[in-house]
Structures are given as C-alpha cells and as structure tokens.
Design a protein around this motif. Structure first.
Motif, PDB file in Angstrom:
ATOM      1  N   LYS A 286       0.409 -14.250  -4.961  1.00 39.79           N
ATOM      2  CA  LYS A 286       0.931 -13.909  -6.285  1.00 39.79           C
ATOM      3  C   LYS A 286      -0.060 -12.955  -6.951  1.00 39.79           C
ATOM      4  O   LYS A 286      -1.179 -13.348  -7.277  1.00 39.79           O
ATOM      5  CB  LYS A 286       1.146 -15.175  -7.114  1.00 39.79           C
ATOM      6  N   VAL A 287       0.368 -11.713  -7.155  1.00 41.82           N
ATOM      7  CA  VAL A 287      -0.530 -10.625  -7.527  1.00 41.82           C
ATOM      8  C   VAL A 287      -0.339 -10.211  -8.984  1.00 41.82           C
ATOM      9  O   VAL A 287       0.791 -10.053  -9.456  1.00 41.82           O
ATOM     10  CB  VAL A 287      -0.291  -9.397  -6.619  1.00 41.82           C
ATOM     11  N   GLY A 288      -1.451 -10.036  -9.674  1.00 37.97           N
ATOM     12  CA  GLY A 288      -1.457  -9.432 -11.001  1.00 37.97           C
ATOM     13  C   GLY A 288      -2.239  -8.138 -10.940  1.00 37.97           C
ATOM     14  O   GLY A 288      -3.285  -8.074 -10.293  1.00 37.97           O
ATOM     15  N   ILE A 289      -1.726  -7.095 -11.574  1.00 39.03           N
ATOM     16  CA  ILE A 289      -2.398  -5.800 -11.589  1.00 39.03           C
ATOM     17  C   ILE A 289      -2.990  -5.556 -12.973  1.00 39.03           C
ATOM     18  O   ILE A 289      -2.297  -5.716 -13.983  1.00 39.03           O
ATOM     19  CB  ILE A 289      -1.415  -4.658 -11.245  1.00 39.03           C
ATOM     20  N   VAL A 290      -4.253  -5.175 -13.011  1.00 37.10           N
ATOM     21  CA  VAL A 290      -4.900  -4.800 -14.273  1.00 37.10           C
ATOM     22  C   VAL A 290      -4.991  -3.285 -14.317  1.00 37.10           C
ATOM     23  O   VAL A 290      -5.716  -2.667 -13.530  1.00 37.10           O
ATOM     24  CB  VAL A 290      -6.300  -5.431 -14.393  1.00 37.10           C
ATOM     25  N   GLY A 291      -4.232  -2.684 -15.226  1.00 34.79           N
ATOM     26  CA  GLY A 291      -4.196  -1.237 -15.341  1.00 34.79           C
ATOM     27  C   GLY A 291      -2.868  -0.678 -14.880  1.00 34.79           C
ATOM     28  O   GLY A 291      -2.467  -0.877 -13.740  1.00 34.79           O
ATOM     29  N   TRP A 292      -2.170   0.013 -15.776  1.00 35.19           N
ATOM     30  CA  TRP A 292      -0.862   0.572 -15.451  1.00 35.19           C
ATOM     31  C   TRP A 292      -0.926   2.099 -15.540  1.00 35.19           C
ATOM     32  O   TRP A 292      -0.213   2.737 -16.278  1.00 35.19           O
ATOM     33  CB  TRP A 292       0.206  -0.009 -16.389  1.00 35.19           C
ATOM     34  N   GLY A 293      -1.860   2.643 -14.741  1.00 37.94           N
ATOM     35  CA  GLY A 293      -2.037   4.092 -14.707  1.00 37.94           C
ATOM     36  C   GLY A 293      -1.653   4.642 -13.351  1.00 37.94           C
ATOM     37  O   GLY A 293      -0.746   4.141 -12.682  1.00 37.94           O
ATOM     38  N   ALA A 294      -2.368   5.687 -12.920  1.00 38.79           N
ATOM     39  CA  ALA A 294      -2.021   6.371 -11.674  1.00 38.79           C
ATOM     40  C   ALA A 294      -2.060   5.444 -10.468  1.00 38.79           C
ATOM     41  O   ALA A 294      -1.229   5.558  -9.560  1.00 38.79           O
ATOM     42  CB  ALA A 294      -2.975   7.549 -11.465  1.00 38.79           C
ATOM     43  N   ILE A 295      -3.011   4.527 -10.441  1.00 40.91           N
ATOM     44  CA  ILE A 295      -3.129   3.603  -9.309  1.00 40.91           C
ATOM     45  C   ILE A 295      -2.177   2.425  -9.476  1.00 40.91           C
ATOM     46  O   ILE A 295      -1.399   2.088  -8.579  1.00 40.91           O
ATOM     47  CB  ILE A 295      -4.575   3.105  -9.164  1.00 40.91           C
ATOM     48  N   GLY A 296      -2.227   1.789 -10.639  1.00 44.19           N
ATOM     49  CA  GLY A 296      -1.455   0.576 -10.864  1.00 44.19           C
ATOM     50  C   GLY A 296       0.036   0.765 -10.705  1.00 44.19           C
ATOM     51  O   GLY A 296       0.732  -0.108 -10.154  1.00 44.19           O
ATOM     52  N   ARG A 297       0.574   1.895 -11.161  1.00 48.50           N
ATOM     53  CA  ARG A 297       2.014   2.109 -11.092  1.00 48.50           C
ATOM     54  C   ARG A 297       2.513   2.226  -9.658  1.00 48.50           C
ATOM     55  O   ARG A 297       3.567   1.691  -9.302  1.00 48.50           O
ATOM     56  CB  ARG A 297       2.395   3.353 -11.891  1.00 48.50           C
ATOM     57  N   VAL A 298       1.757   2.931  -8.822  1.00 51.01           N
ATOM     58  CA  VAL A 298       2.160   3.073  -7.420  1.00 51.01           C
ATOM     59  C   VAL A 298       2.072   1.724  -6.705  1.00 51.01           C
ATOM     60  O   VAL A 298       2.986   1.327  -5.972  1.00 51.01           O
ATOM     61  CB  VAL A 298       1.281   4.121  -6.708  1.00 51.01           C
ATOM     62  N   VAL A 299       0.984   1.013  -6.934  1.00 54.56           N
ATOM     63  CA  VAL A 299       0.809  -0.292  -6.299  1.00 54.56           C
ATOM     64  C   VAL A 299       1.882  -1.269  -6.785  1.00 54.56           C
ATOM     65  O   VAL A 299       2.502  -1.988  -5.994  1.00 54.56           O
ATOM     66  CB  VAL A 299      -0.605  -0.846  -6.584  1.00 54.56           C
ATOM     67  N   GLY A 300       2.120  -1.278  -8.100  1.00 55.51           N
ATOM     68  CA  GLY A 300       3.115  -2.185  -8.661  1.00 55.51           C
ATOM     69  C   GLY A 300       4.511  -1.912  -8.146  1.00 55.51           C
ATOM     70  O   GLY A 300       5.263  -2.840  -7.820  1.00 55.51           O
ATOM     71  N   ALA A 301       4.879  -0.640  -8.047  1.00 56.11           N
ATOM     72  CA  ALA A 301       6.213  -0.293  -7.550  1.00 56.11           C
ATOM     73  C   ALA A 301       6.385  -0.740  -6.110  1.00 56.11           C
ATOM     74  O   ALA A 301       7.437  -1.280  -5.734  1.00 56.11           O
ATOM     75  CB  ALA A 301       6.441   1.208  -7.676  1.00 56.11           C
ATOM     76  N   ALA A 302       5.367  -0.533  -5.280  1.00 53.20           N
ATOM     77  CA  ALA A 302       5.454  -0.936  -3.878  1.00 53.20           C
ATOM     78  C   ALA A 302       5.591  -2.451  -3.739  1.00 53.20           C
ATOM     79  O   ALA A 302       6.381  -2.946  -2.922  1.00 53.20           O
ATOM     80  CB  ALA A 302       4.227  -0.441  -3.118  1.00 53.20           C
ATOM     81  N   LEU A 303       4.833  -3.185  -4.541  1.00 54.46           N
ATOM     82  CA  LEU A 303       4.936  -4.648  -4.500  1.00 54.46           C
ATOM     83  C   LEU A 303       6.319  -5.110  -4.952  1.00 54.46           C
ATOM     84  O   LEU A 303       6.937  -5.976  -4.332  1.00 54.46           O
ATOM     85  CB  LEU A 303       3.862  -5.272  -5.392  1.00 54.46           C
ATOM     86  N   ALA A 304       6.805  -4.520  -6.038  1.00 57.59           N
ATOM     87  CA  ALA A 304       8.108  -4.917  -6.578  1.00 57.59           C
ATOM     88  C   ALA A 304       9.240  -4.612  -5.601  1.00 57.59           C
ATOM     89  O   ALA A 304      10.255  -5.331  -5.568  1.00 57.59           O
ATOM     90  CB  ALA A 304       8.355  -4.205  -7.908  1.00 57.59           C
ATOM     91  N   GLU A 305       9.078  -3.576  -4.798  1.00 58.07           N
ATOM     92  CA  GLU A 305      10.099  -3.214  -3.822  1.00 58.07           C
ATOM     93  C   GLU A 305       9.970  -3.980  -2.518  1.00 58.07           C
ATOM     94  O   GLU A 305      10.741  -3.752  -1.573  1.00 58.07           O
ATOM     95  CB  GLU A 305      10.024  -1.710  -3.548  1.00 58.07           C
ATOM     96  N   GLY A 306       9.003  -4.894  -2.445  1.00 56.50           N
ATOM     97  CA  GLY A 306       8.834  -5.713  -1.249  1.00 56.50           C
ATOM     98  C   GLY A 306       8.215  -4.986  -0.076  1.00 56.50           C
ATOM     99  O   GLY A 306       8.389  -5.402   1.080  1.00 56.50           O
ATOM    100  N   ARG A 307       7.451  -3.916  -0.342  1.00 53.11           N
ATOM    101  CA  ARG A 307       6.877  -3.130   0.745  1.00 53.11           C
ATOM    102  C   ARG A 307       5.550  -3.678   1.272  1.00 53.11           C
ATOM    103  O   ARG A 307       4.990  -3.123   2.225  1.00 53.11           O
ATOM    104  CB  ARG A 307       6.709  -1.673   0.305  1.00 53.11           C
ATOM    105  N   VAL A 308       5.060  -4.744   0.653  1.00 56.04           N
ATOM    106  CA  VAL A 308       3.862  -5.423   1.158  1.00 56.04           C
ATOM    107  C   VAL A 308       4.255  -6.853   1.489  1.00 56.04           C
ATOM    108  O   VAL A 308       4.392  -7.703   0.601  1.00 56.04           O
ATOM    109  CB  VAL A 308       2.710  -5.403   0.133  1.00 56.04           C
ATOM    110  N   GLY A 309       4.486  -7.112   2.754  1.00 55.06           N
ATOM    111  CA  GLY A 309       4.897  -8.450   3.160  1.00 55.06           C
ATOM    112  C   GLY A 309       3.866  -9.496   2.797  1.00 55.06           C
ATOM    113  O   GLY A 309       2.668  -9.297   2.991  1.00 55.06           O
ATOM    114  N   GLY A 310       4.314 -10.601   2.237  1.00 55.48           N
ATOM    115  CA  GLY A 310       3.407 -11.686   1.886  1.00 55.48           C
ATOM    116  C   GLY A 310       2.764 -11.551   0.529  1.00 55.48           C
ATOM    117  O   GLY A 310       1.863 -12.319   0.190  1.00 55.48           O
TER     118      GLY A 310
END
Length: 265
Positions: free
Chosen positions: A6-30
């Motif tokens: 269960k992942v929480g991201i701190v920072g919704w900028g250039a890095i956080g948005r890409v990481v968050g979108a990938a997680l939300a789309e299920g692109r990181v299994g587990g």
C-alpha cells in the motif's frame, strides 16, 4: 498469496504524477496507490485521495518520497519509526552523514534509495567490494536556467546567463555540491552512496546552453579496474531540473520492492 504494498506518494510534481499514474493503472504488480501527500491542491484528475502525512503513515506500508531533500530531513525518521518503509528519490539529502546514519539506524521501517538518473552504480558497488576506488569523478552538464541558485552572486549569475558555451558553475566533493544544488545534483549523492565515501567523489557542475540533454559522466578507477559511464537524458518538460527517466527509475525500484520477479536486480 503475496501481500499488496500500500503506497503513499509524497509530492505531486514531475516525478510523483508519473509514478502515481502508473500505480493507479495497475502497471506495478503487487503495489497499490493509496494516497498522495502534497501541500498544493491535486486537482480533479488525481488518481488517489489527498492525505496528510500522518494519515499516510496510518494507511500505507511504503512511502515514496518525490518532493525534495527537505521532506527526507523532516519526515524520514518518523516514517521509519512508524513501521512504514521509505523509498527515497532525493538521495542528495544523504550527503548529510548524520541524517544518513539516523535513517539507517531507524526502524522498524526500512529505507531504500533509487538510482534515479544514472546507471552503473551496481558495478561501482561490486568494484568497491574488491577494495577502495582511488579516484571517482562525476561531471554533470545541464541547461543554465536549471542551475541558478539563491546563493549565487551577480558575477556568477551573469556568466551563466550569458554563456555561449560550457561554463563550470561549481567544483567540489559529493559532500559539498548537492547541498548547493538540492534539486539538480542527486546523482552526485547516488554515486557517493555506491562508492561509500562522499569525499572520494569529485564533482563538477557545468552549465551549457547547448545541453538539450542532461549529461552525467562518471569516471572511476582503482587497483582492480577502471570504469566509465555516460548518460544523456531529456529533461522533464514540466520541470527541466529533473530528467524524464527519474520517475521510471522510481517505478523500477517499486516493482522490485513489490516482489516482481524476472528482472535484473
């Protein structure tokens, strides 16, 4: 059956948005995106709820830092002491040796670091196990506008802004340089972590108006061999101080922590 991180991201900028979108789309299994921590409004398109840091610690077992060195200094120990794991993107914070020691000693949460915008660190770690590296040099070349800092005097700023070719902005060790460029030189800290010595790594920061790609050149040598790595990344269009590849390095680290198999570690 494996446990979903269960992942929480701190920072919704250039890095956080890409990481968050990938997680939300299920692109990181587990791994599942639970929340985002940021002082600014996330906007309606955000794929997860906005939370306070305290709420994130209550609901997540892994925090991804994507907001800068200040977050590591202010919250790193508290994250780990809560039992939550921490993945750090802003490795420049670890040039503070006292902070690094405290983070490594804290727990029960575990601290991890991502390689960010540079490769070859695993090989440097392997070479280091054979014996100390005698010389390590890092040359980072970026667009002048990404390197301007509040501490710079008018003469240096004028040289950077009027440059028609490469200009050396600063030379020093991996202990000294990331402090002066907190958003632009995390690579220096990453190399120093791999080598195991902040003072062995000599860093040169270069401003170049022709640097349409951010370049990092690592040169290392010791009794057991010589190594040379060079990378050239496109900067993120929304935040030129960050290379486009950085969030994908974070995602690769996340995938490893979530237990995905079949990859080189």
């Amino acid at each position: 059956m494996s446990t979903v991180r269960k992942v929480g991201i701190v920072g919704w900028g250039a890095i956080g948005r890409v990481v968050g979108a990938a997680l939300a789309e299920g692109r990181v299994g587990g791994a599942e995106l639970v929340c985002v921590v940021d002082n600014r409004p996330l906007g309606e398109a955000a794929p997860a709820r906005q939370a306070t840091f305290e709420e994130a610690l209550e609901t997540c077992d892994l925090i991804v830092e994507a907001a800068g060195q200040g977050v590591v200094r202010e919250w790193g120990e508290r994250v780990l002491e809560s039992g939550t794991d921490l993945l750090i993107a802003s490795t420049g914070a670890l040039t503070d040796e006292d902070l690094a020691k405290r983070l490594l000693a804290a727990g029960p949460g575990r601290v991890y670091f991502t390689s960010g915008a540079v490769g070859g660190l695993d090989l440097l770690q392997a070479a280091r196990s054979l014996g100390p590296l005698d010389e390590v040099r890092l040359t980072t070349t970026k667009l002048p506008s990404t390197l301007e800092q509040p501490w710079m005097d008018e003469d240096l700023l004028a040289r950077i802004r009027s440059a028609t070719g490469p200009v050396v902005v600063m030379s020093g060790t991996a202990r000294e340089v990331p402090v002066k460029f907190p958003k632009s030189t995390n690579v220096a800290a990453s190399v120093a972590l791999a080598v195991g010595d902040l003072d062995t790594v000599r860093v040169q920061v270069v401003a170049d108006p022709a640097a349409h790609r951010t370049r990092h050149l690592i040169e290392a040598s010791g009794a057991h061999g010589a190594y040379r790595f060079e990378v050239a990344h496109l900067p993120d269009p929304g935040n030129p101080a960050t290379s486009q590849v950085v969030p994908y390095a974070v995602l690769r680290s996340l995938a490893a922590l979530a237990g995905r198999t079949g990859q080189i570690l």
